[in-house]
Scaffold this active site. Structure first.
Site, PDB file in Angstrom:
ATOM      1  N   PHE A   1     -84.907  81.737 -17.771  1.00  0.00           N
ATOM      2  CA  PHE A   1     -86.250  82.011 -17.285  1.00  0.00           C
ATOM      3  C   PHE A   1     -86.822  83.240 -17.968  1.00  0.00           C
ATOM      4  O   PHE A   1     -86.124  84.254 -18.124  1.00  0.00           O
ATOM      5  CB  PHE A   1     -86.239  82.286 -15.768  1.00  0.00           C
ATOM      6  N   ASP A   2     -88.096  83.171 -18.348  1.00  0.00           N
ATOM      7  CA  ASP A   2     -88.857  84.374 -18.658  1.00  0.00           C
ATOM      8  C   ASP A   2     -89.178  85.048 -17.324  1.00  0.00           C
ATOM      9  O   ASP A   2     -89.037  84.442 -16.258  1.00  0.00           O
ATOM     10  CB  ASP A   2     -90.124  83.977 -19.412  1.00  0.00           C
ATOM     11  N   GLY A   3     -89.651  86.304 -17.392  1.00  0.00           N
ATOM     12  CA  GLY A   3     -89.957  87.019 -16.167  1.00  0.00           C
ATOM     13  C   GLY A   3     -91.389  86.872 -15.712  1.00  0.00           C
ATOM     14  O   GLY A   3     -91.729  85.971 -14.925  1.00  0.00           O
TER      15      GLY A   3
ATOM     16  N   ASP B   1     -93.971  81.555 -20.550  1.00  0.00           N
ATOM     17  CA  ASP B   1     -95.418  81.349 -20.531  1.00  0.00           C
ATOM     18  C   ASP B   1     -96.066  81.693 -21.865  1.00  0.00           C
ATOM     19  O   ASP B   1     -97.258  81.470 -22.051  1.00  0.00           O
ATOM     20  CB  ASP B   1     -96.071  82.193 -19.429  1.00  0.00           C
TER      21      ASP B   1
END
Length: 312
Positions: free
Chosen positions: A178-180, A293
């Site tokens: 996951f990106d943050g 994103d």
């Protein structure tokens, strides 16, 4: 149902309770490579596409970007049931497709060919098929269509856009990255950065260090994944989760870690990249799927052959 019952070689799939299972919906173009067929549909229309699919219904489709992720989820189910045959908190994979039931025969046959444990095939002609996601209890939706993904997010369902690419199926266990900000967390700091620049974002983070961040579009999915991880100790878990963020560990990492702690979400490994490219570390991790994103990060992941999904 008649498509399944007419073919006795189709192995029964363990029925799962959607109230307890981690339900994941994938479109046909996410799980299989249908780019040539999609081009045919766009250029020559639905009837020609359907004729092509019927003529090739016994020819398996090649794997798509989300294929390895689905296989790894199936492996997790196997390990969970080996530990506890009565366990109901399992992955439940369904296919949500705009194919007609007729052209969908090839989709079902392809799933059979690869031994995929898919519980439901939903062939709907409605322009917005995402209206069916909540009725199935879907916790994550993967699609190759941006409009589908945006509609799902607006309906409050974790969703991401997969880009078709050639990927090698990584080995197990299931690895999810996951990106943050704007993925696992809200985009509040991103907004400050856009308005006030890096110094403004750093000041904001220092002032808010003790305040947990808001939830991002994939937080609900990550929490369900975290619950499954807790069934195992870290050494034997068939799932590994990662945070790979552009945040600086020195200046912006503490708030991220405190937020995860507040949520009760344990992440196996975290990388605070301070704006450095993510491709090299993703190449080392070799995840089954990477959520971000930023399209530049998605491109960097694709360049090293990592299955990627964009959260718009």
């Amino acid at each position: 149902l008649s498509l399944l019952s007419s073919n006795p070689s189709f192995l029964p799939v363990l029925q799962k309770d959607p109230r307890e299972a981690l339900v994941i919906a994938v479109t046909t173009r996410a799980i299989f490579n249908l780019e040539e067929e999609h081009k045919l549909y766009l250029e020559k229309g639905k009837e020609e596409y359907t004729r092509h699919q019927l003529a090739n219904q016994d020819k398996p489709l090649p794997p798509g970007t989300a294929f390895a992720f689905v296989q790894a989820a199936q492996y997790v189910n196997k390990k969970i049931l080996e530990s506890n045959p009565a366990e109901k908190s399992l992955f439940d994979i369904l296919v949500l497709s705009n194919n007609s039931p007729e052209s969908g025969v090839r989709i079902i046959n392809s799933a059979k060919h690869y031994g995929l444990e898919i519980s439901k095939f939903c062939f709907v002609s409605d322009e917005d098929s995402t209206q069916y996601l909540k009725s199935h209890g879907v916790k994550l939706f993967l699609s190759a269509d941006r409009t589908d993904v945006c509609n799902a997010l607006q309906r409050g369902v974790s969703a991401a856009l997969v880009f078709q690419q050639e990927v090698q199926a990584p080995s197990t266990p299931l690895r999810v990255v996951f990106d943050g900000d704007a993925v696992l967390f809200s985009d509040e700091t991103d907004q400050v950065f856009r308005e006030q620049g890096l110094e403004g974002a750093l000041r904001y983070e220092r002032a808010m260090e003790a305040v947990p961040m808001g939830e991002g579009p994939l937080k609900a999915f990550a929490m369900h994944l975290g619950k499954m991880c807790k069934k195992f100790n870290q050494e034997t878990s068939p799932i590994r989760t990662y945070l790979v963020t552009a945040r600086s560990g020195r200046d912006m990492g503490i708030r991220a870690i405190k937020t995860l702690r507040q949520w009760g979400l344990a992440i196996d490994e975290a990388f605070f990249m301070d704006g450095a490219p993510k491709g090299p570390i993703l190449s080392q991790i070799q995840p089954h799927i990477f959520f971000d994103d930023g399209l530049h990060n998605i491109q960097g992941a694709q360049d090293v052959g990592v299955p990627s999904a964009w959260v718009p």
